[in-house]
Design a protein around this motif. Structure first.
Motif, PDB file in Angstrom:
ATOM      1  N   SER A 100     -11.785   4.134  -2.229  1.00  0.00           N
ATOM      2  CA  SER A 100     -10.726   4.510  -3.175  1.00  0.00           C
ATOM      3  C   SER A 100     -10.354   5.971  -3.018  1.00  0.00           C
ATOM      4  N   PHE A 101     -11.330   6.808  -2.645  1.00  0.00           N
ATOM      5  CA  PHE A 101     -11.051   8.234  -2.443  1.00  0.00           C
ATOM      6  C   PHE A 101     -10.065   8.433  -1.295  1.00  0.00           C
ATOM      7  N   GLN A 102     -10.218   7.642  -0.245  1.00  0.00           N
ATOM      8  CA  GLN A 102      -9.305   7.751   0.904  1.00  0.00           C
ATOM      9  C   GLN A 102      -7.927   7.184   0.568  1.00  0.00           C
ATOM     10  N   ILE A 103      -7.909   6.112  -0.216  1.00  0.00           N
ATOM     11  CA  ILE A 103      -6.631   5.485  -0.567  1.00  0.00           C
ATOM     12  C   ILE A 103      -5.790   6.413  -1.451  1.00  0.00           C
ATOM     13  N   GLU A 104      -6.440   7.259  -2.246  1.00  0.00           N
ATOM     14  CA  GLU A 104      -5.715   8.174  -3.140  1.00  0.00           C
ATOM     15  C   GLU A 104      -4.640   8.970  -2.407  1.00  0.00           C
ATOM     16  N   THR A 105      -4.968   9.427  -1.203  1.00  0.00           N
ATOM     17  CA  THR A 105      -4.029  10.269  -0.449  1.00  0.00           C
ATOM     18  C   THR A 105      -3.469   9.531   0.763  1.00  0.00           C
ATOM     19  N   THR A 106      -3.389   8.218   0.673  1.00  0.00           N
ATOM     20  CA  THR A 106      -2.786   7.401   1.730  1.00  0.00           C
ATOM     21  C   THR A 106      -1.619   6.618   1.133  1.00  0.00           C
ATOM     22  N   ASP A 107      -0.419   7.034   1.461  1.00  0.00           N
ATOM     23  CA  ASP A 107       0.764   6.388   0.894  1.00  0.00           C
ATOM     24  C   ASP A 107       1.650   5.735   1.946  1.00  0.00           C
ATOM     25  N   ASP A 108       1.383   5.986   3.212  1.00  0.00           N
ATOM     26  CA  ASP A 108       2.329   5.570   4.252  1.00  0.00           C
ATOM     27  C   ASP A 108       1.803   4.468   5.158  1.00  0.00           C
ATOM     28  N   ILE A 109       0.654   3.878   4.840  1.00  0.00           N
ATOM     29  CA  ILE A 109       0.120   2.809   5.683  1.00  0.00           C
ATOM     30  C   ILE A 109       0.492   1.448   5.105  1.00  0.00           C
ATOM     31  N   LEU A 136      -5.706   1.375  -7.428  1.00  0.00           N
ATOM     32  CA  LEU A 136      -5.895   1.964  -6.110  1.00  0.00           C
ATOM     33  C   LEU A 136      -6.338   0.905  -5.098  1.00  0.00           C
ATOM     34  N   LYS A 137      -7.245   0.038  -5.512  1.00  0.00           N
ATOM     35  CA  LYS A 137      -7.765  -0.977  -4.597  1.00  0.00           C
ATOM     36  C   LYS A 137      -6.673  -1.968  -4.163  1.00  0.00           C
ATOM     37  N   LYS A 138      -5.641  -2.133  -5.002  1.00  0.00           N
ATOM     38  CA  LYS A 138      -4.574  -3.084  -4.678  1.00  0.00           C
ATOM     39  C   LYS A 138      -3.307  -2.401  -4.156  1.00  0.00           C
ATOM     40  N   LYS A 139      -3.330  -1.087  -4.132  1.00  0.00           N
ATOM     41  CA  LYS A 139      -2.144  -0.297  -3.793  1.00  0.00           C
ATOM     42  C   LYS A 139      -1.531  -0.655  -2.430  1.00  0.00           C
ATOM     43  N   LEU A 140      -2.381  -0.865  -1.430  1.00  0.00           N
ATOM     44  CA  LEU A 140      -1.864  -1.052  -0.072  1.00  0.00           C
ATOM     45  C   LEU A 140      -1.160  -2.385   0.133  1.00  0.00           C
ATOM     46  N   CYS A 141      -1.331  -3.335  -0.793  1.00  0.00           N
ATOM     47  CA  CYS A 141      -0.670  -4.637  -0.615  1.00  0.00           C
ATOM     48  C   CYS A 141       0.773  -4.624  -1.103  1.00  0.00           C
ATOM     49  N   LEU A 142       1.158  -3.586  -1.842  1.00  0.00           N
ATOM     50  CA  LEU A 142       2.452  -3.602  -2.523  1.00  0.00           C
ATOM     51  C   LEU A 142       3.642  -3.617  -1.576  1.00  0.00           C
ATOM     52  N   ASN A 143       3.521  -2.968  -0.422  1.00  0.00           N
ATOM     53  CA  ASN A 143       4.644  -2.872   0.515  1.00  0.00           C
ATOM     54  C   ASN A 143       4.467  -3.740   1.751  1.00  0.00           C
ATOM     55  N   MET A 144       3.492  -4.636   1.705  1.00  0.00           N
ATOM     56  CA  MET A 144       3.256  -5.499   2.865  1.00  0.00           C
ATOM     57  C   MET A 144       4.351  -6.553   3.007  1.00  0.00           C
ATOM     58  N   ARG A 145       4.522  -7.031   4.252  1.00  0.00           N
ATOM     59  CA  ARG A 145       5.633  -7.924   4.601  1.00  0.00           C
ATOM     60  C   ARG A 145       5.150  -9.380   4.724  1.00  0.00           C
ATOM     61  N   PRO A 146       6.082 -10.310   4.778  1.00  0.00           N
ATOM     62  CA  PRO A 146       5.711 -11.732   4.918  1.00  0.00           C
ATOM     63  C   PRO A 146       4.975 -12.069   6.211  1.00  0.00           C
ATOM     64  N   ASP A 147       5.112 -11.232   7.251  1.00  0.00           N
ATOM     65  CA  ASP A 147       4.408 -11.495   8.502  1.00  0.00           C
ATOM     66  C   ASP A 147       2.992 -10.917   8.504  1.00  0.00           C
ATOM     67  N   GLN A 148       2.578 -10.334   7.386  1.00  0.00           N
ATOM     68  CA  GLN A 148       1.251  -9.763   7.249  1.00  0.00           C
ATOM     69  C   GLN A 148       0.434 -10.620   6.256  1.00  0.00           C
TER      70      GLN A 148
END
Length: 266
Positions: A100-109, A136-148
């Motif tokens: 979660s500490f790493q995800i805090e400052t990761t917005d572009d992946i 934070l734990k669910k943050k990275l799924c928000l911009n994922m695409r249908p092919d992912q």
């Protein structure tokens, strides 16, 4: 302004006064993960969650190495992403363990796949509330695409809304119930079901890992690897040959009928 951006150590809280000064000056704050990701090629996935991240990331890598020699496991696992970024090619497969500490400052992946092992109350002194931590734990799924795709714990109430949060395909695993699609425990057997096909992966008694939490880690990795295209026979072989990550219920030796484990991570 002389500072173009700041790469933050995940151990430094964003509440620190000097970090607040950087924010006020408009200096972008990046994780080492974000910086490295600009230079990476190939398929890239993220493994996060409260428990089981390292074992799951390592096992996914162990399975995928048998399919693709250009496999890398990096991040919170103890290998800096930036150390391996320039070694990747269009054929590479990379699994990043992220805290979660790493995800805090990761917005572009936007990962090709995301794995969320489970959510438990943790690091609330850093994140302020359970709500913030879960987000934070669910943050990275928000911009994922249908092919992912996303693999998540189907028994975890904190993760039940993942299918509604993302456009990516979603698959879950369960140690408590039979699933129409996904990976689950049926008695002592790990079962995999997808697209109408049912596979008996192996009995948990044949796995060189102990405990229900590790059976869940195995199910997570099995499901992820299968969706990525790994053959079932390869998955089964790699699961059965996998041994515990150092310091995590690691079998050291057996003497006079007594097994000795290194569980210092606990």
């Amino acid at each position: 302004r002389r500072v173009q951006f700041c790469v933050m150590s995940p151990g430094i809280s964003l509440d620190k006064p000097f970090v607040q000064k950087l924010k006020a000056a408009g200096v972008p704050l990046l994780s080492e993960i974000s910086l490295a990701h600009h230079f990476v090629r190939g398929t890239v996935g993220v493994v996060t969650g409260t428990n089981g991240k390292t074992t799951t990331t390592t096992l996914i890598g162990h399975i995928m190495e048998a399919v693709n020699p250009e496999t890398f496991t990096v991040g919170n696992i103890g290998r800096p992403y930036s150390e391996y970024a320039l070694k990747t090619t269009e054929r590479s497969f990379t699994a990043i363990e992220m805290s979660s500490f790493q995800i805090e400052t990761t917005d572009d992946i936007v990962p090709d796949f995301l794995v969320v092992t489970n959510i438990r109350a943790d690091h609330l002194d850093r994140h302020g509330s359970m709500e913030n931590y879960v987000a934070l734990k669910k943050k990275l799924c928000l911009n994922m695409r249908p092919d992912q795709f996303v693999v998540y714990n189907g028994d975890d109430p904190y993760l039940a809304d993942i299918p509604s949060l993302t456009k990516a395909r979603t698959y879950c695993f369960s140690s408590r119930r039979t699933l129409e699609e996904g990976c689950y425990l049926e008695g002592r057997e790990i079962m995999l079901k997808k697209d109408g096909e049912l596979f008996d992966i192996c009995p948990v008694d044949q796995i060189q890992l102990l405990g229900m939490h590790n059976y869940e880690n195995v199910m997570t990795a099995v499901l992820t690897a299968y969706v990525l295209g790994a053959p079932v026979d390869t998955i089964r072989k790699q699961v059965l040959s996998f041994t515990a990550v150092p310091h995590r219920m690691e079998l050291i030796c057996e003497k006079d009928g007594v097994k000795y484990y290194n569980d210092s991570k606990a």
